[in-house]
Design an enzyme around this catalytic site. Structure first.
Site, short mmCIF file in Angstrom:
data_model
loop_
_atom_site.label_atom_id
_atom_site.label_comp_id
_atom_site.label_asym_id
_atom_site.label_seq_id
_atom_site.Cartn_x
_atom_site.Cartn_y
_atom_site.Cartn_z
N ALA A 163 0.84 -1.20 0.00
CA ALA A 163 0.00 0.00 0.00
C ALA A 163 0.87 1.25 0.00
O ALA A 163 1.40 1.65 1.04
CB ALA A 163 -0.93 0.00 1.22
N GLY A 164 1.04 1.81 -1.20
CA GLY A 164 1.78 3.07 -1.33
C GLY A 164 0.81 4.14 -1.76
O GLY A 164 0.17 4.79 -0.93
N TRP A 216 9.10 2.33 4.50
CA TRP A 216 9.50 3.70 4.22
C TRP A 216 9.30 4.65 5.39
O TRP A 216 9.06 5.83 5.17
CB TRP A 216 8.71 4.27 3.04
N ARG A 275 33.82 29.24 -14.71
CA ARG A 275 34.35 28.22 -15.61
C ARG A 275 34.57 28.81 -17.01
O ARG A 275 33.62 29.37 -17.60
CB ARG A 275 33.35 27.05 -15.69
N ILE A 297 25.06 22.25 -16.69
CA ILE A 297 25.88 23.47 -16.71
C ILE A 297 27.25 23.20 -16.08
O ILE A 297 28.26 23.77 -16.50
CB ILE A 297 25.14 24.62 -15.98
N HIS A 298 27.30 22.32 -15.12
CA HIS A 298 28.58 21.98 -14.47
C HIS A 298 29.40 20.97 -15.28
O HIS A 298 30.52 20.65 -14.90
CB HIS A 298 28.34 21.42 -13.07
N GLY A 352 31.15 17.72 -16.53
CA GLY A 352 31.61 16.54 -15.78
C GLY A 352 31.66 16.80 -14.28
O GLY A 352 31.38 15.91 -13.47
N GLU A 397 4.90 11.75 -0.52
CA GLU A 397 3.68 12.55 -0.26
C GLU A 397 2.71 12.45 -1.45
O GLU A 397 1.97 13.38 -1.74
CB GLU A 397 4.00 14.03 0.02
N SER A 402 3.79 11.98 -8.61
CA SER A 402 3.28 12.94 -9.60
C SER A 402 2.03 12.41 -10.28
O SER A 402 1.10 13.17 -10.59
CB SER A 402 4.36 13.22 -10.66
C1 LIG Z 1 12.94 7.99 0.72
C2 LIG Z 1 11.48 7.79 1.02
C3 LIG Z 1 10.97 8.21 2.23
C4 LIG Z 1 9.63 7.98 2.56
N1 LIG Z 1 9.16 8.31 3.81
C5 LIG Z 1 7.92 7.89 4.18
C6 LIG Z 1 7.46 8.05 5.55
O1 LIG Z 1 8.16 8.62 6.39
N2 LIG Z 1 6.26 7.51 5.89
C7 LIG Z 1 5.46 6.87 4.98
O2 LIG Z 1 4.38 6.40 5.36
N3 LIG Z 1 5.84 6.73 3.69
C8 LIG Z 1 7.04 7.23 3.28
N4 LIG Z 1 7.46 7.06 1.96
C9 LIG Z 1 6.59 6.33 1.04
C10 LIG Z 1 6.06 7.16 -0.12
O3 LIG Z 1 5.05 8.02 0.32
C11 LIG Z 1 5.62 6.16 -1.21
O4 LIG Z 1 6.79 5.62 -1.78
C12 LIG Z 1 4.74 6.80 -2.26
O5 LIG Z 1 3.48 7.15 -1.74
C13 LIG Z 1 4.54 5.87 -3.47
O6 LIG Z 1 4.14 4.60 -3.08
P1 LIG Z 1 4.91 3.30 -3.64
O7 LIG Z 1 6.36 3.52 -3.45
O8 LIG Z 1 4.31 2.12 -3.00
O9 LIG Z 1 4.63 3.31 -5.19
P2 LIG Z 1 3.35 2.67 -5.91
O10 LIG Z 1 2.10 3.18 -5.30
O11 LIG Z 1 3.53 1.21 -6.02
O12 LIG Z 1 3.47 3.31 -7.37
C14 LIG Z 1 4.32 2.77 -8.38
C15 LIG Z 1 4.06 3.56 -9.67
O13 LIG Z 1 2.69 3.38 -10.07
C16 LIG Z 1 2.06 4.64 -10.20
N5 LIG Z 1 0.65 4.53 -9.81
C17 LIG Z 1 0.13 3.93 -8.70
N6 LIG Z 1 -1.20 4.06 -8.69
C18 LIG Z 1 -1.54 4.78 -9.79
C19 LIG Z 1 -2.78 5.27 -10.33
N7 LIG Z 1 -3.95 5.06 -9.72
N8 LIG Z 1 -2.74 5.97 -11.48
C20 LIG Z 1 -1.56 6.21 -12.11
N9 LIG Z 1 -0.38 5.77 -11.65
C21 LIG Z 1 -0.36 5.08 -10.51
C22 LIG Z 1 2.84 5.55 -9.27
O14 LIG Z 1 2.67 6.92 -9.60
C23 LIG Z 1 4.25 5.05 -9.49
O15 LIG Z 1 4.77 5.63 -10.66
C24 LIG Z 1 8.78 7.34 1.62
C25 LIG Z 1 9.30 6.97 0.36
C26 LIG Z 1 10.63 7.17 0.06
C27 LIG Z 1 11.15 6.70 -1.27
#
Ligand SMILES: Cc1cc2nc3c(=O)[nH]c(=O)nc-3n(C[C@H](O)[C@H](O)[C@H](O)COP(=O)(O)OP(=O)(O)OC[C@H]3O[C@@H](n4cnc5c(N)ncnc54)[C@H](O)[C@@H]3O)c2cc1C
Length: 401
Positions: free
Chosen positions: A137-138, A163, A286, A355-356, A358, A381, A384
């Protein structure tokens, strides 16, 4: 509004106050003197934000910008939060992010918890981490499976989180878990927020953490967490669960993300500004073909686009912040600011590397750090793509399921 090499010298007239101007200047001076040298030193070795720097952030009140004065904070608005964030991110995005660990995590506290915790959070003595994302669940927050079951006077937590940035250094976690079993017909119901107290630097019994290997956002660690019968008191439920509105927990995640997205937009603008400022210095010093590369139109026009895009992103960010402070619903504006600013930041930091030449591809210059960190702003958060989905849903009827 006067500008010097992409830096806003004066808060724009529409938003101006002497107080805001003083906040901007103080944050800039602090970031450039106290944060930037530490970032340049620690990012290449993946060192952690030092406690001495955290103490200075606390002295300036940056952990409590949004915390009301009666609870020991500065009692300011999201606009001021954005002003400080851009300046800190220009120096080191991780430092601009750590201030959210005081400012952004008090939602749902009871009055007793507010009185006890908010003053400590404002002083930087009690900072949190947010455990929302899971392996499955992302973007799709409604599919979280981490489970909280009420057993007697305690919640018993089982499941996985991914994460979770700062899970080790935090003094508490805000954990999002299901207080009722997962129901595929009603996925948004039963999601609740819990307060998990912990000792700084450790995980409580019932929680195991594994640090994740990431390409940027150094200065602190990001963790995979495993919850095995973690027990927390019954009154540590903050939002949702057995309350009247079964979807409240999910809605509050969305509300929280709205502020987080404006914060991310400001972080993106700060990063891009770092790339612009450093690129201008490099373009002037530069020399190739017997003249500074800044004489070549190809480089000049890159600088022109970088500056223009930064201004546009900043204006969107200011507007979203101002809208929020006026109490207007602003989820779409927050998504627009986040989408535009984060896409812009990746592009502008990449142009800075170009711009930098290498030199931009080495860790001798901060450009590659700005770029690595900017890359993340398009992902966390809400990616895109998710921002585009939120925005397009406001303009078109939602597609049928
Ligand atoms: C360095 C780092 C720090 C983080 N810190 C935290 C934290 O402190 N706490 C926390 O809870 N989370 C944290 N996160 C998690 C972050 O919020 C998630 O990685 C993010 O919400 C994306 O979820 P996912 O990685 O599971 O990607 P996924 O949801 O699996 O997405 C994979 C791809 O599919 C695309 N996609 C998914 N659904 C759709 C849709 N309906 N339509 C079009 N495209 C879609 C996405 O845009 C992406 O390109 C962190 C992530 C990173 C990398």
């Amino acid at each position: 509004m006067s500008r010097l090499r992409g830096v806003i010298e004066r808060v724009p007239a529409a938003y101006y106050s002497d107080e805001r101007q003083a906040i901007l200047e103080a944050a800039r001076e602090f970031a450039m003197k106290e944060v930037l040298p530490i970032a340049n030193q620690l990012d290449p070795v993946q060192g952690e934000i030092p406690m001495s720097l955290r103490d200075k952030l606390a002295e300036l009140g940056y952990f409590g910008i949004l915390i009301p004065e009666e609870y020991g904070g500065l009692g300011l608005g999201i606009f001021e939060y954005v002003l400080v964030t851009e300046e800190l991110a220009r120096a080191w995005m991780s430092v601009a992010s750590i201030i959210a660990r005081g400012n952004g995590l008090g939602g749902g506290f009871s009055e007793v918890q507010r009185r006890e915790m908010l003053p400590k959070m404002a002083r930087g003595e009690c900072l949190g981490a947010f455990a929302l994302s899971e392996p499955g669940a992302g973007s799709d927050v409604a599919s979280i499976r981490c489970r909280a079951e009420l057993v007697g006077d305690e919640w018993v937590i089982n499941g996985q989180k991914m994460w979770c940035t700062f899970a080790d250094g935090a003094d508490f976690l805000v954990l999002v878990a299901r207080a009722t079993p997962y129901d595929p017909q009603n996925r948004h119901a039963g999601i609740a927020h819990f307060l998990v107290p912990k000792e700084r630097g450790k995980f409580p019994p019932g929680v195991e953490g594994t640090p994740m290997r990431k390409i940027g956002y150094h200065g602190w660690k990001t963790w995979e967490l495993s919850f095995n019968d973690l027990r927390i008191p019954k009154d540590h439920i903050l939002i949702g669960g057995d309350r009247a509105d079964a979807r409240e927990g999910f809605k509050r995640v969305a509300g929280w993300l709205s502020v987080a997205r404006i914060h991310t937009a400001a972080r993106s603008v700060g990063l891009a500004r770092g790339a612009l400022e450093d690129s201008i210095v490099y373009a002037e010093s530069r020399e190739q073909f017997g003249r500074p590369i800044g004489d070549f139109q190809a480089i000049r026009f890159k600088i022109a686009w970088m500056a223009t895009e930064i201004e546009a992103a900043r204006d969107l960010t200011y507007a979203a912040a101002d809208n929020s402070d006026r109490g207007h619903r602003n989820d779409v504006e927050a998504s627009m600011a986040k989408l535009f600013a984060s896409e812009m930041a990746e592009k502008v930091t990449s142009e800075g590397i170009q711009i930098h030449g290498g030199a931009g591809y080495t860790s001798e210059f901060a450009l590659e750090r700005y770029w690595r960190d900017a890359r993340l702003t398009k992902i966390f958060e809400g990616t895109s793509e998710i921002q585009q989905r939120i925005i397009s849903d406001a303009y078109l009827p939602r597609p049928k399921k």
